[in-house]
Design a protein around this motif. Structure first.
Motif, mmCIF file in Angstrom:
data_model
loop_
_atom_site.group_PDB
_atom_site.id
_atom_site.type_symbol
_atom_site.label_atom_id
_atom_site.label_comp_id
_atom_site.label_asym_id
_atom_site.label_seq_id
_atom_site.Cartn_x
_atom_site.Cartn_y
_atom_site.Cartn_z
ATOM 1 N N GLY A 110 10.047 -9.188 -27.969
ATOM 2 C CA GLY A 110 10.650 -8.320 -26.972
ATOM 3 C C GLY A 110 10.049 -6.931 -26.916
ATOM 4 O O GLY A 110 10.390 -6.144 -26.020
ATOM 5 N N ARG A 111 9.134 -6.608 -27.845
ATOM 6 C CA ARG A 111 8.544 -5.270 -27.848
ATOM 7 C C ARG A 111 7.623 -5.054 -26.654
ATOM 8 O O ARG A 111 7.530 -3.942 -26.134
ATOM 9 C CB ARG A 111 7.783 -5.035 -29.158
ATOM 10 C CG ARG A 111 8.658 -4.825 -30.372
ATOM 11 C CD ARG A 111 7.844 -4.405 -31.576
ATOM 12 N NE ARG A 111 6.947 -5.449 -32.009
ATOM 13 C CZ ARG A 111 7.241 -6.327 -32.957
ATOM 14 N NH1 ARG A 111 8.419 -6.294 -33.546
ATOM 15 N NH2 ARG A 111 6.371 -7.264 -33.306
ATOM 16 N N HIS A 112 6.964 -6.112 -26.212
ATOM 17 C CA HIS A 112 6.035 -5.955 -25.092
ATOM 18 C C HIS A 112 6.774 -5.570 -23.815
ATOM 19 O O HIS A 112 6.283 -4.763 -23.020
ATOM 20 C CB HIS A 112 5.253 -7.253 -24.874
ATOM 21 C CG HIS A 112 4.302 -7.172 -23.720
ATOM 22 N ND1 HIS A 112 3.161 -6.427 -23.750
ATOM 23 C CD2 HIS A 112 4.342 -7.733 -22.483
ATOM 24 C CE1 HIS A 112 2.527 -6.527 -22.600
ATOM 25 N NE2 HIS A 112 3.219 -7.318 -21.815
ATOM 26 N N GLU A 113 7.947 -6.124 -23.620
ATOM 27 C CA GLU A 113 8.722 -5.796 -22.427
ATOM 28 C C GLU A 113 9.103 -4.317 -22.427
ATOM 29 O O GLU A 113 9.079 -3.643 -21.385
ATOM 30 C CB GLU A 113 9.978 -6.661 -22.360
ATOM 31 C CG GLU A 113 10.760 -6.499 -21.069
ATOM 32 C CD GLU A 113 11.900 -7.492 -20.960
ATOM 33 O OE1 GLU A 113 12.560 -7.518 -19.910
ATOM 34 O OE2 GLU A 113 12.127 -8.252 -21.931
ATOM 35 N N LEU A 114 9.447 -3.804 -23.597
ATOM 36 C CA LEU A 114 9.783 -2.392 -23.706
ATOM 37 C C LEU A 114 8.568 -1.517 -23.400
ATOM 38 O O LEU A 114 8.656 -0.521 -22.671
ATOM 39 C CB LEU A 114 10.303 -2.100 -25.109
ATOM 40 C CG LEU A 114 10.702 -0.654 -25.411
ATOM 41 C CD1 LEU A 114 11.870 -0.231 -24.524
ATOM 42 C CD2 LEU A 114 11.069 -0.512 -26.886
ATOM 43 N N VAL A 115 7.406 -1.891 -23.943
ATOM 44 C CA VAL A 115 6.181 -1.122 -23.704
ATOM 45 C C VAL A 115 5.780 -1.212 -22.233
ATOM 46 O O VAL A 115 5.379 -0.218 -21.611
ATOM 47 C CB VAL A 115 5.046 -1.641 -24.611
ATOM 48 C CG1 VAL A 115 3.718 -1.004 -24.234
ATOM 49 C CG2 VAL A 115 5.366 -1.354 -26.070
ATOM 50 N N ALA A 116 5.903 -2.424 -21.665
ATOM 51 C CA ALA A 116 5.481 -2.635 -20.280
ATOM 52 C C ALA A 116 6.350 -1.879 -19.283
ATOM 53 O O ALA A 116 5.938 -1.675 -18.135
ATOM 54 C CB ALA A 116 5.507 -4.128 -19.955
ATOM 55 N N SER A 117 7.549 -1.448 -19.694
ATOM 56 C CA SER A 117 8.413 -0.705 -18.790
ATOM 57 C C SER A 117 7.891 0.706 -18.549
ATOM 58 O O SER A 117 8.344 1.400 -17.636
ATOM 59 C CB SER A 117 9.834 -0.637 -19.351
ATOM 60 O OG SER A 117 9.866 0.092 -20.573
ATOM 61 N N GLY A 118 6.969 1.173 -19.378
ATOM 62 C CA GLY A 118 6.359 2.476 -19.186
ATOM 63 C C GLY A 118 5.110 2.376 -18.330
ATOM 64 O O GLY A 118 4.888 1.401 -17.610
ATOM 65 N N MET A 119 4.263 3.390 -18.427
ATOM 66 C CA MET A 119 3.035 3.430 -17.628
ATOM 67 C C MET A 119 1.940 2.650 -18.342
ATOM 68 O O MET A 119 0.987 3.208 -18.889
ATOM 69 C CB MET A 119 2.622 4.876 -17.373
ATOM 70 C CG MET A 119 3.624 5.661 -16.553
ATOM 71 S SD MET A 119 3.077 7.329 -16.177
ATOM 72 C CE MET A 119 1.640 6.996 -15.156
ATOM 73 N N VAL A 120 2.093 1.340 -18.351
ATOM 74 C CA VAL A 120 1.143 0.436 -19.003
ATOM 75 C C VAL A 120 0.746 -0.646 -18.010
ATOM 76 O O VAL A 120 1.609 -1.267 -17.380
ATOM 77 C CB VAL A 120 1.758 -0.209 -20.262
ATOM 78 C CG1 VAL A 120 0.813 -1.230 -20.854
ATOM 79 C CG2 VAL A 120 2.092 0.857 -21.282
ATOM 80 N N GLY A 121 -0.537 -0.855 -17.843
ATOM 81 C CA GLY A 121 -1.017 -1.846 -16.900
ATOM 82 C C GLY A 121 -0.715 -3.263 -17.348
ATOM 83 O O GLY A 121 -0.459 -3.536 -18.523
#
Length: 522
Positions: A110-121
């Motif tokens: 679930g960490r990727h979803e949290l990171v992807a919610s920011g300015m990450v392509g």
């Protein structure tokens, strides 16, 4: 380019997370390669001795299957022959673990979803994972090329690039598998299965021909590495095969990554039964780890058969070379050459079994950090009961795979069934000590749990390279395997075995005590 926004930040984060794992993998692989020239010079110091070795390998299909063909009598060429296949396999294993860790593992937790919610392509995570694998392989290539430059700059560069290229082939392959599967465990297992198939195809091809020309050899990326022929009129065009494979697989991974939702896969997990069938924590642990146990069991049995089949021919291969005889005896004890060879090969299987027990124990860490342990422990399941289920699989699985390795040796060799089984089971004491270290680190300092891989890698390096370099006994004694009796052929030392088993019990108890007292995921 917006799909790559944040790649640099994620790359730095990935490298920081892997600041222990990557250096250990690279150091073990590089030291294994760089220790070989001096060993070979001591073993085969004259051109005549090296020419005789090349002749013996060309005439022995079993040894070609195990190590590969040799193309020249120089020390550099013999180094590439002796460690090339195994160094390439280690680079591949390192790369697939890095990529799966930073892609599918992140999504599963679930960490990727949290990171992807920011300015990450959208493709930044995959790119950062591949760049991390590329950085690890680049460092390995530089170390190998610099360390072997004294044997010839051209061959050293070819060998270093070949190892890095094998690593990147399996890194991009793991990137594809991570898009197809919903489980990080399955992604690692499938990619490792492809690596095993590549080794088998290369072995089958090399056993059929003595020049690497078999079609089966050319199917395998490990076969491409040996056909690059470092130090033997290098075939630079083979690197184009690696480049094409990496480009095609990376392109496929990027295309798949752009067509699925975060956390989903193209091969979703099938729904389970409507009512639960797992009544105990041990049953759940077995369900989670049975695939890994089956894979290790099959591999150990097959390798045992192969090594057992080589035993009768070891006397002819060593011949009158006293230095080679001394190394086998140093690894396997002061006994007859056949018993020394068996003891040294069984000892190597024990060292590899230590990797299994560490991976199995650290499944506890994976379950905890992914959040899957919390709902289990929220029910009528205590921490110790939950942990003991996984530890039973880990430590019991170590016994199983060593037993199957012994059965494989018996099938391949056809003699000394009792002594061989006893020699394999004796290795379990040292394997359990390494497992106990992993439990202790996980229980007391979970953030440093991955350091257990460093311990296993150091033990593997001592056991593999130490005898060949004539390392001092004090260095060899740093490994628990250095205190085991050298069986078959040597005398049984129950005292040392019992001490190691007692130490394993103490380490496990300490780890469980720490797990019981600390907060989860801290």
């Amino acid at each position: 380019m917006t799909s790559l926004v944040g790649t640099g930040v994620l790359l730095r984060f990935n490298l920081r997370r892997d600041r222990l794992m990557i250096p250990v993998w690279v150091a073990v692989n590089a030291l294994m390669v760089l220790s070989m020239p001096n060993t070979l010079k001591n073993l085969y110091g004259t051109p005549a001795e090296r020419a005789d070795l090349v002749h013996q390998v060309a005439a022995n299909a079993s040894f070609r299957a195990l190590i590969g063909p040799v193309f020249d009598t120089s020390v550099g060429a013999l180094t590439a022959w002796r460690v090339g296949v195994y160094a390439g396999a280690l680079a591949a294993a390192m790369s697939l673990m890095i990529v799966v860790r930073h892609t599918r593992d992140e999504e599963e937790s679930g960490r990727h979803e949290l990171v992807a919610s920011g300015m990450v392509g959208r493709r930044a995570s995959l790119t950062a994972a591949l760049l991390a694998a590329g950085a690890a392989n680049a460092v390995l290539a530089l170390l190998v090329a610099a360390g072997l430059a004294g044997q010839g700059a051209s061959g050293a560069v070819a060998f270093g690039l070949g190892l890095a290229a094998v690593g990147m082939v399996f890194a991009t392959m793991a990137a594809i598998v991570a898009q197809l599967t919903e489980s990080a465990r399955l992604a690692r297992g499938l990619t490792a299965g492809v690596l095993g198939a590549a080794f088998v195809l290369r072995a089958a091809g090399d056993s059929a021909t003595d020049d690497g020309s078999s079609a089966l050899t050319w199917i395998s990326p490990l076969g491409w590495l040996e056909n690059l022929r470092p130090y033997a009129d290098e075939r630079w065009w083979v690197l184009a095969l690696f480049a094409a494979a990496v480009a095609l697989q990376a392109g496929a991974a990027y295309e798949l990554a752009g067509r699925r939702d975060v956390g989903m896969s193209f091969l979703p997990t099938r729904p389970g039964p409507a009512s639960g069938r797992l009544g105990t924590a041990g049953a759940l642990a077995w369900r989670l780890q049975r695939g890994a146990v089956a894979g290790w069991s099959i591999a150990f049995f097959v390798v045992g058969v192969v090594y057992g089949g080589l035993t009768d021919g070891v006397t002819n291969l060593v011949g009158d070379n006293e230095n080679a005889r001394k190394i086998f005896e140093r690894m396997g004890g002061q006994s007859g050459l056949t018993d020394a060879f068996l003891a040294s090969m069984i000892g190597m299987m024990g060292l590899i079994a230590a990797l299994y027990v560490v991976s199995s124990v650290l499944r506890l860490y994976g379950e905890e950090t992914s959040g899957r342990a919390e709902p289990v422990l929220a029910n009528a399941v205590g921490r110790l009961r939950w942990a003991c289920g996984h530890l039973t699989v880990a430590f019991g699985g170590a016994v199983l795979i060593m037993l199957l390795a012994g059965l494989g040796f018996i099938v391949g060799y056809g003699k000394e069934a009792g002594p061989i089984l006893g020699a394999c089971l004796v290795q379990v004491a040292a394997v359990w000590v390494i497992g106990g270290v992993a439990v202790l680190v996980y229980g007391l300092v979970p953030r440093a749990a991955m350091a257990a891989w460093g311990v296993a890698g150091a033990v593997l390096l001592i056991g593999w390279v130490g005898p060949a370099l004539d390392a001092p006994q004090a260095v060899l004694d740093l490994s628990p395997f250095g205190h085991l009796p050298k069986l078959p052929g040597g005398g049984m030392e129950w005292g040392a075995v019992l001490v190691l088993m007692g130490l394993a019990v103490v380490l496990v108890a300490g780890g469980l005590a720490g797990l019981r007292r600390r907060d989860l995921t801290t």
